[in-house]
Design a protein around this motif. Structure first.
Motif, PDB file in Angstrom:
ATOM      1  N   THR A   1      98.022  19.891   9.188  1.00  0.00           N
ATOM      2  CA  THR A   1      97.785  19.847  10.663  1.00  0.00           C
ATOM      3  C   THR A   1      98.484  20.920  11.111  1.00  0.00           C
ATOM      4  OG1 THR A   1      97.751  17.463  10.360  1.00  0.00           O
ATOM      5  CG2 THR A   1      98.505  18.533  12.393  1.00  0.00           C
ATOM      6  N   ARG A   2      99.667  21.633  10.680  1.00  0.00           N
ATOM      7  CA  ARG A   2     100.066  22.734  11.084  1.00  0.00           C
ATOM      8  C   ARG A   2      99.119  24.044  11.057  1.00  0.00           C
ATOM      9  NH1 ARG A   2     102.941  27.266   9.311  1.00  0.00           N
ATOM     10  NH2 ARG A   2     103.121  26.235   7.261  1.00  0.00           N
ATOM     11  N   LEU A   3      98.545  23.948   9.992  1.00  0.00           N
ATOM     12  CA  LEU A   3      97.485  25.263   9.708  1.00  0.00           C
ATOM     13  C   LEU A   3      96.220  25.060  10.657  1.00  0.00           C
ATOM     14  CD1 LEU A   3      97.313  25.313   5.897  1.00  0.00           C
ATOM     15  CD2 LEU A   3      98.540  26.765   7.338  1.00  0.00           C
ATOM     16  N   CYS A   4      95.819  23.772  10.822  1.00  0.00           N
ATOM     17  CA  CYS A   4      94.771  23.729  11.794  1.00  0.00           C
ATOM     18  C   CYS A   4      95.448  23.861  13.524  1.00  0.00           C
ATOM     19  CB  CYS A   4      94.424  22.114  11.947  1.00  0.00           C
ATOM     20  SG  CYS A   4      93.493  21.687  10.272  1.00  0.00           S
ATOM     21  N   VAL A   5      96.732  23.605  13.690  1.00  0.00           N
ATOM     22  CA  VAL A   5      97.210  23.902  15.219  1.00  0.00           C
ATOM     23  C   VAL A   5      96.958  25.657  15.105  1.00  0.00           C
ATOM     24  CG1 VAL A   5      99.011  24.046  16.435  1.00  0.00           C
ATOM     25  CG2 VAL A   5      98.399  21.952  15.415  1.00  0.00           C
ATOM     26  N   GLU A   6      97.524  26.141  14.245  1.00  0.00           N
ATOM     27  CA  GLU A   6      97.467  27.825  14.136  1.00  0.00           C
ATOM     28  C   GLU A   6      96.086  28.074  14.268  1.00  0.00           C
ATOM     29  OE1 GLU A   6      99.616  28.842  10.693  1.00  0.00           O
ATOM     30  OE2 GLU A   6     101.540  28.166  11.326  1.00  0.00           O
ATOM     31  N   GLN A   7      95.184  27.506  13.834  1.00  0.00           N
ATOM     32  CA  GLN A   7      93.872  27.973  13.851  1.00  0.00           C
ATOM     33  C   GLN A   7      93.176  27.892  15.367  1.00  0.00           C
ATOM     34  OE1 GLN A   7      91.874  29.639  11.861  1.00  0.00           O
ATOM     35  NE2 GLN A   7      89.823  29.262  13.088  1.00  0.00           N
ATOM     36  N   GLY A   8      93.713  26.766  16.108  1.00  0.00           N
ATOM     37  CA  GLY A   8      93.260  26.723  17.284  1.00  0.00           C
ATOM     38  C   GLY A   8      92.194  25.623  17.272  1.00  0.00           C
TER      39      GLY A   8
ATOM     40  N   LYS B   1     103.179   8.327  -0.986  1.00  0.00           N
ATOM     41  CA  LYS B   1     102.825   8.311   0.423  1.00  0.00           C
ATOM     42  C   LYS B   1     103.580   9.473   1.173  1.00  0.00           C
ATOM     43  CE  LYS B   1     102.402   5.070   4.316  1.00  0.00           C
ATOM     44  NZ  LYS B   1     102.841   3.848   4.879  1.00  0.00           N
ATOM     45  N   MET B   2     104.798   9.328   0.918  1.00  0.00           N
ATOM     46  CA  MET B   2     105.753  10.682   1.787  1.00  0.00           C
ATOM     47  C   MET B   2     105.124  12.042   1.130  1.00  0.00           C
ATOM     48  SD  MET B   2     109.436  11.916   0.658  1.00  0.00           S
ATOM     49  CE  MET B   2     108.891  12.390  -0.954  1.00  0.00           C
ATOM     50  N   HIS B   3     104.873  12.145  -0.105  1.00  0.00           N
ATOM     51  CA  HIS B   3     104.211  13.505  -0.456  1.00  0.00           C
ATOM     52  C   HIS B   3     103.008  13.716   0.386  1.00  0.00           C
ATOM     53  CE1 HIS B   3     102.755  16.850  -2.955  1.00  0.00           C
ATOM     54  NE2 HIS B   3     101.749  16.077  -2.873  1.00  0.00           N
ATOM     55  N   LYS B   4     101.941  12.682   0.584  1.00  0.00           N
ATOM     56  CA  LYS B   4     100.697  13.055   1.050  1.00  0.00           C
ATOM     57  C   LYS B   4     100.805  13.134   2.631  1.00  0.00           C
ATOM     58  CE  LYS B   4      98.080  12.991  -2.475  1.00  0.00           C
ATOM     59  NZ  LYS B   4      97.752  14.077  -3.098  1.00  0.00           N
ATOM     60  N   GLN B   5     101.716  12.573   3.361  1.00  0.00           N
ATOM     61  CA  GLN B   5     102.170  12.714   4.583  1.00  0.00           C
ATOM     62  C   GLN B   5     102.821  14.320   4.819  1.00  0.00           C
ATOM     63  OE1 GLN B   5     101.591  10.561   7.354  1.00  0.00           O
ATOM     64  NE2 GLN B   5     101.896  12.655   8.135  1.00  0.00           N
ATOM     65  N   LYS B   6     103.378  14.660   3.909  1.00  0.00           N
ATOM     66  CA  LYS B   6     104.093  15.985   3.942  1.00  0.00           C
ATOM     67  C   LYS B   6     102.754  17.110   3.999  1.00  0.00           C
ATOM     68  CE  LYS B   6     107.910  17.009   1.951  1.00  0.00           C
ATOM     69  NZ  LYS B   6     109.070  16.960   0.731  1.00  0.00           N
ATOM     70  N   LEU B   7     101.951  16.847   2.966  1.00  0.00           N
ATOM     71  CA  LEU B   7     101.068  17.596   2.976  1.00  0.00           C
ATOM     72  C   LEU B   7      99.898  17.499   4.146  1.00  0.00           C
ATOM     73  CD1 LEU B   7      99.059  19.393   1.133  1.00  0.00           C
ATOM     74  CD2 LEU B   7      97.999  17.623  -0.168  1.00  0.00           C
ATOM     75  N   LEU B   8      99.761  16.435   4.642  1.00  0.00           N
ATOM     76  CA  LEU B   8      99.024  16.430   6.030  1.00  0.00           C
ATOM     77  C   LEU B   8      99.643  16.978   6.984  1.00  0.00           C
ATOM     78  CD1 LEU B   8      96.512  15.193   7.482  1.00  0.00           C
ATOM     79  CD2 LEU B   8      98.095  13.023   7.917  1.00  0.00           C
ATOM     80  N   ASP B   9     101.117  16.732   7.185  1.00  0.00           N
ATOM     81  CA  ASP B   9     101.385  17.664   8.207  1.00  0.00           C
ATOM     82  C   ASP B   9     101.582  18.924   8.078  1.00  0.00           C
ATOM     83  OD1 ASP B   9     102.643  15.078   9.051  1.00  0.00           O
ATOM     84  OD2 ASP B   9     104.628  15.395   8.332  1.00  0.00           O
ATOM     85  N   TYR B  10     101.523  19.535   6.776  1.00  0.00           N
ATOM     86  CA  TYR B  10     101.488  20.996   6.738  1.00  0.00           C
ATOM     87  C   TYR B  10     100.148  21.470   7.023  1.00  0.00           C
ATOM     88  CZ  TYR B  10     100.597  25.294   4.284  1.00  0.00           C
ATOM     89  OH  TYR B  10     100.275  26.575   3.914  1.00  0.00           O
TER      90      TYR B  10
END
Length: 187
Positions: free
Chosen positions: A136-143, A125-134
């Motif tokens: 999400t960061r890419l999606c924020v950068e994409q705008g 679960k921790m691994h998948k959350q870290k992947l999701l957070d990463y």
């Protein structure tokens, strides 16, 4: 004569444990096999780990750190936010095509545990959350308008592509997931 230090012994035990559970699963990785493959004594294993569960959790945490570093470093080589999103699946396809690909270690080991509170499931679960957070960061950068929603959809595409590549032997699953990303970005 080179003497092996305690940290090196611990690293050998973790390396061998990770390889064995990735190749054959937790249940098939008995302590006898681990000791024999690592070339260490059972006493050495228990010097560093309380029991097999602690050893498995430590090996998975180590894999999480290494895999996330590798994956994000490869994806981040793309020059623009849009290219990085598409590179998620290009990098996955390269992994699928690599020797020894056996799917996601975290999905695989989670499938061996029934209890959601099991430490193995918690590491997954921790691994998948870290992947999701990463992602999400890419999606924020994409705008994008709703980066959290897109990131959750991409996590499903990532894990789905990994699973299809393993179960069906269809490494083009990454290409199909990338096609879905195009649809999601234009929706």
């Amino acid at each position: 004569m080179n003497e092996i230090t305690g940290n090196e012994t611990r690293d050998i035990i973790l390396d061998v444990t990770e390889k064995l559970i990735y190749r054959s699963g937790i249940a098939a990785t008995g302590m006898d096999l681990l000791v024999k493959t690592a070339g260490v004594s059972r006493k050495s294993v228990y010097r560093y780990f309380t029991n097999k569960d602690d050893l498995i959790v430590a090996a998975l945490k180590r894999r999480d750190e290494r895999w996330m570093h590798w994956f994000s470093s490869e994806v981040d080589k793309a020059s623009s936010p849009t290219e990085r999103l598409f590179n998620l699946f290009t990098v996955l396809k390269g992994w699928f095509d690599s020797e020894g690909f056996r799917g996601c270690a975290f999905i695989n080991t989670s499938g061996e545990t029934g209890d959601p509170q099991d430490p193995v499931r918690q590491v997954a679960k921790m691994h998948k959350q870290k992947l999701l957070d990463y992602v999400t960061r890419l999606c924020v950068e994409q705008g994008v308008e709703d980066p959290d929603a897109l990131a959750r959809q991409l996590l499903i595409l990532i894990d789905g592509a990994i699973t299809v590549a393993l179960v069906m032997g269809d490494h083009s699953a990454a290409d199909h997931a990338q096609d879905m990303l195009k649809i999601l970005l234009h929706a």
